[in-house]
Design an enzyme around this catalytic site. Structure first.
Site, PDB file in Angstrom:
ATOM      1  N   TRP A 117       1.254   5.743  -1.475  1.00 21.72           N
ATOM      2  CA  TRP A 117       0.956   6.851  -2.388  1.00 21.72           C
ATOM      3  C   TRP A 117       1.968   6.983  -3.514  1.00 21.72           C
ATOM      4  O   TRP A 117       1.801   7.822  -4.404  1.00 21.72           O
ATOM      5  CB  TRP A 117       0.850   8.161  -1.602  1.00 21.72           C
ATOM      6  CG  TRP A 117      -0.579   8.491  -1.320  1.00 21.72           C
ATOM      7  CD1 TRP A 117      -1.414   7.828  -0.475  1.00 21.72           C
ATOM      8  CD2 TRP A 117      -1.343   9.544  -1.914  1.00 21.72           C
ATOM      9  NE1 TRP A 117      -2.651   8.422  -0.496  1.00 21.72           N
ATOM     10  CE2 TRP A 117      -2.641   9.484  -1.362  1.00 21.72           C
ATOM     11  CE3 TRP A 117      -1.069  10.550  -2.835  1.00 21.72           C
ATOM     12  CZ2 TRP A 117      -3.654  10.376  -1.714  1.00 21.72           C
ATOM     13  CZ3 TRP A 117      -2.079  11.444  -3.180  1.00 21.72           C
ATOM     14  CH2 TRP A 117      -3.350  11.346  -2.628  1.00 21.72           C
ATOM     15  N   TYR A 141       0.825  -1.198   0.000  1.00 25.24           N
ATOM     16  CA  TYR A 141       0.000   0.000   0.000  1.00 25.24           C
ATOM     17  C   TYR A 141       0.870   1.263   0.000  1.00 25.24           C
ATOM     18  O   TYR A 141       1.895   1.298   0.670  1.00 25.24           O
ATOM     19  CB  TYR A 141      -0.869  -0.007   1.260  1.00 25.24           C
ATOM     20  CG  TYR A 141      -1.744   1.196   1.362  1.00 25.24           C
ATOM     21  CD1 TYR A 141      -2.901   1.287   0.604  1.00 25.24           C
ATOM     22  CD2 TYR A 141      -1.398   2.265   2.184  1.00 25.24           C
ATOM     23  CE1 TYR A 141      -3.698   2.413   0.677  1.00 25.24           C
ATOM     24  CE2 TYR A 141      -2.202   3.381   2.255  1.00 25.24           C
ATOM     25  CZ  TYR A 141      -3.345   3.455   1.501  1.00 25.24           C
ATOM     26  OH  TYR A 141      -4.132   4.560   1.565  1.00 25.24           O
TER      27      TYR A 141
HETATM   28  P1  PGD Z   1       3.801   7.966   1.682  1.00 26.21           P
HETATM   29  O1  PGD Z   1       4.586   8.860   2.557  1.00 26.21           O
HETATM   30  O2  PGD Z   1       3.112   8.610   0.529  1.00 26.21           O
HETATM   31  O3  PGD Z   1       2.767   7.277   2.650  1.00 26.21           O
HETATM   32  O4  PGD Z   1       0.870   6.130   3.700  1.00 26.21           O
HETATM   33  P2  PGD Z   1       1.862   5.983   2.452  1.00 26.21           P
HETATM   34  O5  PGD Z   1       2.672   4.762   2.698  1.00 26.21           O
HETATM   35  O6  PGD Z   1       1.107   6.099   1.192  1.00 26.21           O
HETATM   36  O7  PGD Z   1       4.728   6.779   1.183  1.00 26.21           O
HETATM   37  C1  PGD Z   1       5.059   6.587  -0.128  1.00 26.21           C
HETATM   38  C2  PGD Z   1       6.451   6.019  -0.227  1.00 26.21           C
HETATM   39  O8  PGD Z   1       6.674   5.678  -1.582  1.00 26.21           O
HETATM   40  C3  PGD Z   1       7.532   7.003   0.153  1.00 26.21           C
HETATM   41  O9  PGD Z   1       8.456   6.395   1.022  1.00 26.21           O
HETATM   42  C4  PGD Z   1       8.195   7.352  -1.183  1.00 26.21           C
HETATM   43  O10 PGD Z   1       9.555   7.675  -1.101  1.00 26.21           O
HETATM   44  C5  PGD Z   1       7.979   6.090  -1.968  1.00 26.21           C
HETATM   45  N1  PGD Z   1       7.974   6.286  -3.424  1.00 26.21           N
HETATM   46  C6  PGD Z   1       7.581   7.392  -4.092  1.00 26.21           C
HETATM   47  N2  PGD Z   1       7.717   7.206  -5.411  1.00 26.21           N
HETATM   48  C7  PGD Z   1       8.213   5.966  -5.599  1.00 26.21           C
HETATM   49  C8  PGD Z   1       8.553   5.221  -6.758  1.00 26.21           C
HETATM   50  O11 PGD Z   1       8.429   5.649  -7.883  1.00 26.21           O
HETATM   51  N3  PGD Z   1       9.018   3.967  -6.573  1.00 26.21           N
HETATM   52  C9  PGD Z   1       9.167   3.448  -5.347  1.00 26.21           C
HETATM   53  N4  PGD Z   1       9.642   2.208  -5.261  1.00 26.21           N
HETATM   54  N5  PGD Z   1       8.853   4.127  -4.220  1.00 26.21           N
HETATM   55  C10 PGD Z   1       8.371   5.377  -4.350  1.00 26.21           C
HETATM   56  C11 PGD Z   1      -0.169   7.036   3.692  1.00 26.21           C
HETATM   57  C12 PGD Z   1      -1.334   6.491   4.530  1.00 26.21           C
HETATM   58  O12 PGD Z   1      -1.101   6.828   5.909  1.00 26.21           O
HETATM   59  C13 PGD Z   1      -2.635   7.019   4.128  1.00 26.21           C
HETATM   60  S1  PGD Z   1      -3.001   7.074   2.450  1.00 26.21           S
HETATM   61  C14 PGD Z   1      -3.568   7.397   5.014  1.00 26.21           C
HETATM   62  S2  PGD Z   1      -5.039   8.098   4.516  1.00 26.21           S
HETATM   63  C15 PGD Z   1      -3.438   7.170   6.458  1.00 26.21           C
HETATM   64  N6  PGD Z   1      -3.603   8.371   7.196  1.00 26.21           N
HETATM   65  C16 PGD Z   1      -3.236   8.422   8.487  1.00 26.21           C
HETATM   66  C17 PGD Z   1      -3.745   9.375   9.438  1.00 26.21           C
HETATM   67  O13 PGD Z   1      -4.588  10.225   9.129  1.00 26.21           O
HETATM   68  N7  PGD Z   1      -3.260   9.315  10.699  1.00 26.21           N
HETATM   69  C18 PGD Z   1      -2.382   8.393  11.093  1.00 26.21           C
HETATM   70  N8  PGD Z   1      -1.973   8.361  12.366  1.00 26.21           N
HETATM   71  N9  PGD Z   1      -1.902   7.488  10.218  1.00 26.21           N
HETATM   72  C19 PGD Z   1      -2.278   7.471   8.956  1.00 26.21           C
HETATM   73  N10 PGD Z   1      -1.740   6.541   8.106  1.00 26.21           N
HETATM   74  C20 PGD Z   1      -2.161   6.406   6.744  1.00 26.21           C
END
Ligand code: PGD
Length: 849
Positions: free
Chosen positions: A150, A148
């Protein structure tokens, strides 16, 4: 602008070492300028918008928005250079104990062990071998690749789908269900209104601006969350919120935090209920409307079912407790007077209830949106201009009128691989090889093997936020939306594009669970906490180091944007597409041919997606657009922009249903809005009844014997995208004493002897973190705000030195219905930190041999 000589596409293929013998170039290389700009401005796209990136001598020196739609500032757009040059994983890395013996890899040393640099080819072979071994020993249900996250924008380099494509072709995997964003609502809403609502187009903004008299922003923070979008933001939402502010309409903000949005709407009324009590507030309003005979009986009669079964609960006939304004006031701490006033305001005006998703990310998170819809039914404005409810105005520019034009497609993972008895790859569920060894897509070649393993693995897919529970309890059966799911026995995890050690609740529990599998592989550009907790890390490129294409505006479909490679790939970083193509090759030569569809390069895919949209556009009569053939589009360094139509500008959600509920029935069993659901009644769950219900959360401010003093809300950060951009110098602007800021109410801070700038320890029975105190009246008393997304940075006692909120959050499901995460249900204690502040290591490299 000086352009380097156009790269020959053959050169691109040659740079893909393990699949270099596969060539299928469909492009006229000379027509397309694929060279890097050494000095000049390059257009690309990110979740945080279309960006113009400034390049000097082949290095990024800055970036800014390609265009502005409003005065609202988006700080995320200025840090592209840090995204490329800071905290990167430079080389393929393997954890020392894993490299020494993959069969006995000492999983307890994850996050502590040293790392060893290995050759890319060796890392590829290692992963292919260990994956094969796991499947052979434990079957494909031992492989988890739900992965999972973003990720980055871009329809070609979509890391998660690229992983799934590889896993489906090479033998199957267990995936995950739902998401962290809207898990509760996306399950309950289909029972109530027949669609998931959370990812659906909203009543168009021009209609809201024309017709709504009152706009309620209920648990949403659009001025922060519209800084980003799932594809790439078109920033049109900002424009409309700006117009809403200028319109002088009545705006009411209901939120325990005086968020960026509440601060932006400085004339709006801010109402701050206790966290997790919105259902009680809605019920108090509903009770007042019902007992004062101020509700729309015709709407209830014609468009809903089950109101009669809900009323005995609301009035207390069912359980002896009337959900009246006094009851609601006791729970929410909003005065009875205010609750009555809200009821009158909503009833007497055309009211749009715009809700965010935070309140469904709490225990019993199915209830708030169900009750919101019930309240909206009583107001009777659903399907009318500017009335009703909307669950997506705060996300990806919902409500921005949909443009008429072309939509680009993206990489898919639908085919499953077929192997013969000798274990050789012979084709896929939708394609086979011709006599020349070329992969030809067609249908119905499946001999059954592929489909049967797909079914086997999908049977085990579990709700995404149950990951730690699943790892710890293989074989356990849980309830989920009327079904039973048995957890698989996971032994191999492959994660790309996500950061579970930041996003998952109760990090210490996840840490224990993470020791269960034998192998954990991660593709990541940065040394994130998740990368540090893996066994094998492939350094992935960022979107600035590869070519891609994206749309902007998830609802508006407004622009097609060329995402041009801005600079050379960083050190030994590889595109995820490259990594999975090479893994496919190492798995089976022919698998790579199917994976890459006969060796397609990124440009082959980009052109294919663009051409699909181009064809759509050319087939729409009377559509005037500037859409040019692919080569011209790419070379021009400009987006293609489509316009909205009068129909989309005047579109009203549920308008057709309102017009004719029989002809345009909803997708519910009754075809109407279900205030009482017999489907849910038949599930017989104690934590999700057949009508909206107030349940006391496991931790909240109104409970007896509180285990801790403050309610922690951990909303999405205003200055990052979840954990992304955390490591950039933007952090210098918001961190306090080099830690994540925690908002503490002035009175609470006084009682605790804490002032802005103090280092504080925040703790409960699940863990402890350090944070920097920000004393403010922008958060109500008893509540603290600690944005999610700070990189987990544990010391040897498990104290997170950076301030990752999820260390303190609970890891239990919303209910048996949806099994969503409950990150906003948590009580914490705070004290001033004593002793010497430990050094932050969140953004440093792990120890490397
Ligand atoms: P990101 O920081 O977007 O968070 O959690 P999510 O895991 O989606 O992580 C994306 C990762 O992908 C980053 O480490 C980035 O470097 C890596 N990445 C980016 N581009 C690429 C690529 O091209 N290739 C590869 N291999 N990696 C890449 C988000 C999640 O957190 C979500 S969506 C929600 S809605 C939740 N919200 C909450 C909240 O409101 N409160 C708490 N306490 N916790 C939450 N967790 C959840």
């Amino acid at each position: 602008m000086q352009r380097r000589d156009a790269l020959k596409l053959g050169g691109l293929v040659a740079s893909m070492p393990l699949i270099s013998n596969v060539t299928a170039l469909n492009l006229m290389a000379d027509e397309l300028n694929t060279g890097l700009i050494k000095n000049g401005k390059v257009l690309t796209g990110a979740h945080w918008g279309m960006l113009e990136v400034d390049v000097k001598d082949g290095k990024i020196i800055g970036s800014k928005p390609y265009q502005k739609t409003s005065e609202i500032y988006n700080p995320l757009q200025y840090y592209t250079q840090d995204m490329v040059y800071k905290t990167r994983v430079k080389y393929p890395m393997v954890r020392k104990s894993y490299l020494e013996n993959p069969d006995d890899p000492k999983p307890e040393l994850r996050g502590k062990d040293e790392w060893v640099r290995v050759k890319y080819e060796d890392a590829i072979k290692l992963v292919a071998n260990e994956l094969k071994k796991t499947r052979k020993q434990k079957g494909n249900t031992a492989v988890f690749a739900g992965s999972y996250g973003w990720k980055s924008s871009g329809n070609v380099h979509n890391s998660r789908i690229l992983l799934h494509r590889f896993m489906n072709l090479s033998g199957g995997f267990v995936g995950s269900l739902g998401d962290y964003s809207t898990a509760a609502s996306q399950i309950i809403m289909p029972h109530v209104v027949g669609s998931i609502e959370v990812y659906e187009q909203q009543t168009s903004w021009p209609v809201v601006l024309e017709s709504s008299q009152v706009v309620v922003i209920w648990g949403a923070n659009p001025i922060s969350t519209l800084r980003i979008a799932w594809t790439a933001t078109d920033e049109q939402g900002f424009k409309y919120f700006e117009q809403l502010k200028k319109s002088n309409k009545k705006v009411i903000i209901i939120d325990p935090i005086r968020s960026e949005t509440a601060q932006y709407f400085d004339k709006a009324e801010w109402i701050a209920p206790r966290p997790n009590t919105d259902v009680a507030l809605m019920m108090g309003i509903a009770h007042y409307l019902y007992t004062n005979n101020k509700y729309d009986k015709d709407f209830i009669q014609d468009y809903t079912v089950g109101f009669d079964k809900f009323i005995p609960y609301l009035t207390g006939k069912e359980d002896g407790i009337a959900k009246d304004t006094k009851w609601a006031s006791d729970i929410t701490k909003i005065s009875e007077e205010k609750i009555k006033q809200l009821a009158e305001t909503f009833f007497n005006n055309r009211t749009m209830l715009m809700s965010g998703w935070g309140m469904q990310r709490a225990q019993y998170g199915e209830q708030p949106h169900w009750m919101l819809v019930t309240l909206a039914c009583m107001l009777g404005q659903i399907g009318l201009e500017g009335g009703g409810f909307g669950l997506s105005y705060h996300y990806s520019n919902g409500g921005v009128p949909t443009a008429k034009g072309g939509v680009i497609s993206g990489v898919n993972s639908a085919s499953v691989g077929i192997f013969n008895k000798k274990g050789e790859f012979v084709g896929t569920s939708n394609g086979a090889f011709d006599k020349n060894g070329r992969f030809v897509a067609k249908t119905n070649t499946d001999n059954g093997t592929g489909q049967s393993w797909l079914q086997e693995a999908t049977k085990y897919a579990f709700p995404v936020a149950r990951i730690a529970d699943a790892l710890l309890n293989p074989g356990k059966t849980i309830d989920h939306n009327g079904n039973k799911i048995t957890y698989p026995d996971i032994d191999f995890i492959y994660w790309v594009g996500g950061n579970p050690f930041v996003h998952h609740q109760n990090t210490n529990k996840l840490r224990k669970a993470w020791q269960k599998p034998r192998t954990i592989v991660v593709n990541e550009p940065y040394w994130t906490p998740t990368a540090k907790m893996a066994d094998i890390v492939f350094p992935a490129t960022t979107s600035n180091e590869r070519n891609d294409i994206t749309m902007t505006g998830d609802y508006s479909n407004m622009n097609i944007v060329p995402m041009k490679q801005v600079v050379e790939k960083f050190e030994e970083s590889k595109d995820d597409y490259q990594i999975f193509s090479d893994l496919s090759k190492a798995y089976d030569e022919k698998l790579a041919i199917a994976y890459t569809d006969n060796g397609k390069t990124e440009f082959d895919w980009i052109k294919q997606y663009y051409d699909g949209a181009y064809k759509q556009v050319k087939s729409i009569p009377d559509l005037y657009t500037e859409m040019k053939p692919f080569e011209e589009f790419w070379n021009s360094n400009k987006p293609v922009t489509f316009s909205s139509t009068p129909e989309s500008e005047s579109w009203v959600r549920f308008g057709e249903f309102r017009e004719d509920p029989i002809l345009n029935a909803l997708g519910t069993p009754s075809g109407l809005i279900e205030i009482y659901s017999e489907t849910i009644e038949n599930m017989n769950y104690d934590d999700c009844k057949p009508h909206p219900t107030w349940f006391e959360p496991i931790e909240w401010l109104g409970m007896k014997d509180k285990p801790a003093q403050f309610h922690m809300l951990s909303p999405h950060p205003a200055d990052r995208l979840h954990s992304q951009l955390s490591h950039t110098s933007l952090r210098d602007k918001y961190s306090i004493t080099d830690r994540e800021p925690i908002w503490i109410n002035e009175k609470d801070a006084l009682n605790l002897g804490i002032k802005t700038g103090d280092l504080v320890r925040v703790f409960n029975e699940r863990g402890q973190i350090l944070a920097g105190a920000l004393v403010t009246n922008n958060v109500s008393q008893g509540v603290v705000k600690l944005a999610e997304g700070a990189w987990y940075d544990p010391d040897k006692n498990g104290l997170c030195k950076n301030g990752c909120a999820n260390v303190l959050a609970l890891d239990i499901p919303t209910s048996k219905l949806a099994n969503g995460n409950i990150s906003h249900t948590a009580l914490v204690n705070i004290e001033k930190f004593k002793g010497e502040a430990p050094k932050l290591t969140a953004f440093s490299n792990p120890s490397i041999i």
